[in-house]
Design a protein around this motif. Structure first.
Motif, PDB file in Angstrom:
ATOM      1  N   ASN A 191       0.824  -1.212   0.000  1.00  0.00           N
ATOM      2  CA  ASN A 191       0.000   0.000   0.000  1.00  0.00           C
ATOM      3  C   ASN A 191       0.861   1.266   0.000  1.00  0.00           C
ATOM      4  O   ASN A 191       0.747   2.131   0.863  1.00  0.00           O
ATOM      5  CB  ASN A 191      -0.958   0.010   1.185  1.00  0.00           C
ATOM      6  CG  ASN A 191      -2.079   1.018   0.992  1.00  0.00           C
ATOM      7  OD1 ASN A 191      -2.331   1.476  -0.122  1.00  0.00           O
ATOM      8  ND2 ASN A 191      -2.765   1.360   2.068  1.00  0.00           N
ATOM      9  N   ASN A 192       1.722   1.362  -1.004  1.00  0.00           N
ATOM     10  CA  ASN A 192       2.528   2.552  -1.244  1.00  0.00           C
ATOM     11  C   ASN A 192       2.442   2.898  -2.729  1.00  0.00           C
ATOM     12  O   ASN A 192       1.501   2.472  -3.409  1.00  0.00           O
ATOM     13  CB  ASN A 192       3.977   2.319  -0.805  1.00  0.00           C
ATOM     14  CG  ASN A 192       4.160   2.455   0.696  1.00  0.00           C
ATOM     15  OD1 ASN A 192       4.159   3.548   1.243  1.00  0.00           O
ATOM     16  ND2 ASN A 192       4.337   1.315   1.382  1.00  0.00           N
ATOM     17  N   LYS A 193       3.401   3.640  -3.214  1.00  0.00           N
ATOM     18  CA  LYS A 193       3.438   4.009  -4.628  1.00  0.00           C
ATOM     19  C   LYS A 193       4.761   3.585  -5.259  1.00  0.00           C
ATOM     20  O   LYS A 193       5.342   4.297  -6.066  1.00  0.00           O
ATOM     21  CB  LYS A 193       3.222   5.513  -4.786  1.00  0.00           C
ATOM     22  CG  LYS A 193       1.851   5.992  -4.320  1.00  0.00           C
ATOM     23  CD  LYS A 193       1.691   7.485  -4.528  1.00  0.00           C
ATOM     24  CE  LYS A 193       0.309   7.949  -4.093  1.00  0.00           C
ATOM     25  NZ  LYS A 193       0.112   9.407  -4.284  1.00  0.00           N
ATOM     26  N   LEU A 194       5.194   2.394  -4.883  1.00  0.00           N
ATOM     27  CA  LEU A 194       6.456   1.880  -5.381  1.00  0.00           C
ATOM     28  C   LEU A 194       6.334   1.475  -6.850  1.00  0.00           C
ATOM     29  O   LEU A 194       5.300   0.974  -7.289  1.00  0.00           O
ATOM     30  CB  LEU A 194       6.911   0.681  -4.550  1.00  0.00           C
ATOM     31  CG  LEU A 194       7.252   0.983  -3.084  1.00  0.00           C
ATOM     32  CD1 LEU A 194       7.490  -0.309  -2.321  1.00  0.00           C
ATOM     33  CD2 LEU A 194       8.463   1.897  -2.998  1.00  0.00           C
ATOM     34  N   THR A 195       7.401   1.696  -7.589  1.00  0.00           N
ATOM     35  CA  THR A 195       7.447   1.323  -8.999  1.00  0.00           C
ATOM     36  C   THR A 195       8.644   0.410  -9.232  1.00  0.00           C
ATOM     37  O   THR A 195       9.285  -0.040  -8.293  1.00  0.00           O
ATOM     38  CB  THR A 195       7.548   2.574  -9.874  1.00  0.00           C
ATOM     39  OG1 THR A 195       8.708   3.323  -9.491  1.00  0.00           O
ATOM     40  CG2 THR A 195       6.326   3.473  -9.700  1.00  0.00           C
ATOM     41  N   GLY A 196       8.952   0.172 -10.496  1.00  0.00           N
ATOM     42  CA  GLY A 196      10.088  -0.671 -10.815  1.00  0.00           C
ATOM     43  C   GLY A 196       9.722  -2.143 -10.812  1.00  0.00           C
ATOM     44  O   GLY A 196       8.545  -2.523 -10.891  1.00  0.00           O
ATOM     45  N   THR A 197      10.734  -2.984 -10.719  1.00  0.00           N
ATOM     46  CA  THR A 197      10.549  -4.429 -10.799  1.00  0.00           C
ATOM     47  C   THR A 197      11.022  -5.099  -9.507  1.00  0.00           C
ATOM     48  O   THR A 197      11.614  -4.457  -8.629  1.00  0.00           O
ATOM     49  CB  THR A 197      11.316  -5.005 -11.984  1.00  0.00           C
ATOM     50  OG1 THR A 197      12.718  -4.733 -11.796  1.00  0.00           O
ATOM     51  CG2 THR A 197      10.870  -4.375 -13.293  1.00  0.00           C
ATOM     52  N   ILE A 198      10.764  -6.383  -9.435  1.00  0.00           N
ATOM     53  CA  ILE A 198      11.242  -7.205  -8.317  1.00  0.00           C
ATOM     54  C   ILE A 198      12.525  -7.894  -8.760  1.00  0.00           C
ATOM     55  O   ILE A 198      12.530  -8.648  -9.727  1.00  0.00           O
ATOM     56  CB  ILE A 198      10.187  -8.235  -7.892  1.00  0.00           C
ATOM     57  CG1 ILE A 198       8.914  -7.520  -7.423  1.00  0.00           C
ATOM     58  CG2 ILE A 198      10.730  -9.125  -6.779  1.00  0.00           C
ATOM     59  CD1 ILE A 198       7.783  -8.471  -7.085  1.00  0.00           C
ATOM     60  N   SER A 199      13.585  -7.623  -8.058  1.00  0.00           N
ATOM     61  CA  SER A 199      14.886  -8.162  -8.437  1.00  0.00           C
ATOM     62  C   SER A 199      14.983  -9.654  -8.117  1.00  0.00           C
ATOM     63  O   SER A 199      14.393 -10.128  -7.131  1.00  0.00           O
ATOM     64  CB  SER A 199      15.989  -7.409  -7.689  1.00  0.00           C
ATOM     65  OG  SER A 199      17.238  -8.023  -7.868  1.00  0.00           O
ATOM     66  N   PRO A 200      15.734 -10.410  -8.923  1.00  0.00           N
ATOM     67  CA  PRO A 200      15.980 -11.822  -8.590  1.00  0.00           C
ATOM     68  C   PRO A 200      16.681 -11.993  -7.241  1.00  0.00           C
ATOM     69  O   PRO A 200      16.649 -13.086  -6.667  1.00  0.00           O
ATOM     70  CB  PRO A 200      16.864 -12.307  -9.740  1.00  0.00           C
ATOM     71  CG  PRO A 200      16.553 -11.384 -10.882  1.00  0.00           C
ATOM     72  CD  PRO A 200      16.286 -10.060 -10.249  1.00  0.00           C
ATOM     73  N   GLN A 201      17.289 -10.907  -6.733  1.00  0.00           N
ATOM     74  CA  GLN A 201      17.952 -10.991  -5.442  1.00  0.00           C
ATOM     75  C   GLN A 201      16.977 -11.164  -4.287  1.00  0.00           C
ATOM     76  O   GLN A 201      17.404 -11.379  -3.146  1.00  0.00           O
ATOM     77  CB  GLN A 201      18.795  -9.743  -5.199  1.00  0.00           C
ATOM     78  CG  GLN A 201      19.923  -9.549  -6.203  1.00  0.00           C
ATOM     79  CD  GLN A 201      20.776  -8.338  -5.868  1.00  0.00           C
ATOM     80  OE1 GLN A 201      21.133  -8.101  -4.718  1.00  0.00           O
ATOM     81  NE2 GLN A 201      21.088  -7.553  -6.888  1.00  0.00           N
ATOM     82  N   ILE A 202      15.691 -11.089  -4.587  1.00  0.00           N
ATOM     83  CA  ILE A 202      14.716 -11.286  -3.522  1.00  0.00           C
ATOM     84  C   ILE A 202      14.839 -12.665  -2.900  1.00  0.00           C
ATOM     85  O   ILE A 202      14.465 -12.880  -1.747  1.00  0.00           O
ATOM     86  CB  ILE A 202      13.284 -11.063  -4.065  1.00  0.00           C
ATOM     87  CG1 ILE A 202      12.295 -10.975  -2.904  1.00  0.00           C
ATOM     88  CG2 ILE A 202      12.904 -12.172  -5.041  1.00  0.00           C
ATOM     89  CD1 ILE A 202      10.887 -10.610  -3.320  1.00  0.00           C
TER      90      ILE A 202
END
Length: 607
Positions: free
Chosen positions: A412-423
């Motif tokens: 519930n924020n306004k984050l953008t971008g992608t999810i890194s494989p480092q997750i």
């Protein structure tokens, strides 16, 4: 018994001279002897009584002159050399009736030969006796060693006393040597304010007396006096430094450590140093920590303090003043220690003897800034909760380096971008909530590769993710998987089964673009409670429940708004909680496949 009357010096000299037989005046080999018996007591036979009286009066005057000449301080060498009173020995010779053709000169010389007159009050001196100077030299040669040792001991005691006094003055906050008498200074008052000669202090806790030197070239100029002193200077500076030095080696060491954490950023093809911009979160955090905070002397603790400060200054870069729960910079910077800031929890590590940041919990605080990469320098953090804010930017890869992280709430924020494989580096985490943002791209295919994997709750709900739901995730400890409200395509992974997901309770794949059939293996998972298949493009029908334990645990099944054509299985309808065979309380399907199932009739959906 009556005491004898006090007699004058003149009377005592007369008695002394009358009693002595002879007087010797002289030095070395030149001696003049005068017989008192023949001179004083005897008198010429043809002398009359008047002459004898006159002679006695003359002798009495000579005694008076001799005594006065000897006792008079002014009758010294200078007065005799300037034509003043004669030498005292002339009066003494006159007393004895001697009338030599020559007299005693100002230096006590007779016949122009070296002559040292003897005092009548002193004992007779042996001409061969050593002089006072020779006696003193002999005594010094005999006793020089004890005297030297005594002087050394005395000097040592004085040095110890002065050192102890200076140490006490330092402990009291006074200048060393301030208790000593000050050297008189120039009485001319200064006519202008000092320009370059100001006392400089070392950055130690207790200042010492330093020589006056020029003001620092890199330090601030506001500390210099702006008005001429009104009183004359009486000595060295008497006031201790009142503030932390601004430009000392400690400053540059801390700045070097901060730059190591922050590094540089690249924007529009140009490398930028965040410390070149005084309004950047990095610059604000560092200068606050150095000037107003309480920085640790341990480098690792300092790095964590700096990282927390950057996180706070970055997230409050755009202030939210209208929110009752808003967090402003003025609010948290009033506390000097970041571990005392709201939402920050720290723990003391008895192994490393250091205090580490373990939690940052700031949900619903009106935060609007980006998450800085400095957050990756909090290696002991186990919980990061920034949910329900308006945080912008992308998820920094540095978060995925927090290997001890157990709880991550960025939903519930306004984050953008992608999810890194480092997750997948967060394999020890239990809760990962990234939902309700604007994250795009695909889910990394390596999720679940690192072992062991403790993910229990994983949610990417309500984002803009595309692609397919990865196969072979095998999150064996997963309790809830939420892929709903994205743009996933393809089929539901067939490896979501009892073997790979034995602890799974809730599966949410609704509101996507999934196709194909619902895998029958899902209806064999013993502990499942909730299925959300609705709002996709699934075909076929809902599989029959194939496990008795599942029949006792299943609570909710939603499959409406799909392309299902097969009727609802009778075994599923029999799990109605009202029939006492199961715990099923919700079965939502399209009305076209509801059949005669009482549980879905009241909640079926028409196309």
């Amino acid at each position: 018994m009556e005491s004898s009357p006090k007699r004058s010096p003149k009377s005592r000299v007369r008695d002394l001279l009358n009693d002595c037989e002879d007087i010797t005046l002289g030095h070395k080999n030149h001696v003049v002897k005068i017989s008192s018996a023949s001179s004083v007591n005897s008198s010429p036979g043809n002398a009359s009584a008047g002459e004898l009286a006159q002679r006695n009066r003359e002798r009495s005057r000579n005694i008076d002159r001799f005594v006065a000449s000897v006792l008079d301080d002014t009758n010294n060498y200078n007065s005799r050399s300037n034509g003043g009173s004669p030498h005292p020995d002339n009066h003494l010779l006159s007393f004895f009736g001697e009338n030599p053709t020559h007299s005693v000169n100002i230096d006590g010389l007779i016949d122009d030969v070296s002559f040292e007159p003897l005092r009548p009050f002193e004992a007779h001196q042996d001409p061969s006796a050593p002089s006072k100077k020779q006696s003193l030299e002999r005594k010094m040669k005999k006793h020089w060693k004890p005297i030297t040792a005594a002087c050394l001991v005395l000097a040592l005691l004085v040095s110890i006393s002065l050192g102890t006094s200076n140490l006490k003055n330092k402990q009291k906050g006074e200048k060393p040597g301030s208790s000593l008498v000050e050297t008189p200074t120039a009485s001319i008052p200064p006519t202008a304010s000092p320009t370059t000669s100001f006392p400089t202090y070392s950055p130690t806790m207790m200042p010492t007396i330093n020589t006056l030197s020029a003001s620092p070239t890199a330090g601030p100029t506001t500390a210099l006096p702006t008005e001429s002193p009104t009183a004359k200077p009486t000595g060295g500076p008497t006031n201790l430094p009142t503030g932390r030095p601004t430009m000392v080696p400690e400053y540059y060491q801390m700045l070097k450590a901060a730059k190591y954490v922050s590094g540089t950023t690249e924007r529009s093809g140009e490398v930028e140093d965040p410390f070149d911009n005084f309004t950047s979160p990095q610059s604000l955090a560092f200068h606050w920590l150095y000037s107003e905070g309480n920085p640790s002397h341990d480098i690792l603790e300092f790095l964590e303090q700096y990282a927390v400060a950057v996180v706070f200054f970055s997230l409050t870069e755009i202030r939210q003043s209208s929110s009752d729960y808003g967090l402003s910079q003025d609010f948290f910077t009033a506390i000097r220690q970041p571990c005392g800031w709201p939402g920050v929890r720290c723990a003391y590590n008895y192994t490393s003897n250091m205090t580490h940041v373990t939690e940052i919990q700031l949900p619903m605080r009106g935060l609007k800034g980006p998450i800085p990469k400095e957050i990756g320098f909090l290696p002991y953090m186990t919980k990061l909760d920034l949910a329900d804010n308006e945080i912008i930017g992308s998820i920094p890869d540095a978060i995925y380096n927090l290997e001890n992280l157990r709880h991550l709430y960025l939903n519930n924020n306004k984050l953008t971008g992608t999810i890194s494989p480092q997750i997948d580096n967060l394999n020890l985490a239990e809760h990962i909530y990234l939902g309700q943002n604007y994250i795009n791209g695909t889910l990394p295919s390596n999720i679940g590769t690192n072992r062991p994997n403790y993910w229990r709750f994983f949610s990417v709900y309500d984002n803009k993710l595309t692609g397919s739901i990865p196969m072979n995730m095998r999150l064996r400890n997963a309790y809830q998987l939420d892929f709903s409200r994205n743009q996933f395509e393809g089929e539901i992974p067939s490896d979501i089964n009892q073997e790979n997901y034995s602890k799974l309770r809730m599966l949410y794949v609704c509101h996507n673009r999934l196709i194909g059939r619902i895998p029958s293996t899902l209806m064999e998972m013993k502990k499942m409670k909730v299925f959300y298949f609705n709002d996709n493009m699934l075909a076929g029908g809902i599989p029959e429940v194939g496990d008795a334990e599942l029949a006792r645990n299943l609570i909710t099944v939603r499959a409406q708004h799909n392309q299902l054509t097969d009727p609802v299985p009778h075994g599923l309808c029999d799990l109605d909680v009202n029939k006492r065979y199961g715990e099923l309380i919700e079965l939502s399907v399209d009305c076209s496949i509801c059949n005669e199932c009482d549980l879905c009739k009241s909640r079926c959906y028409n196309d």
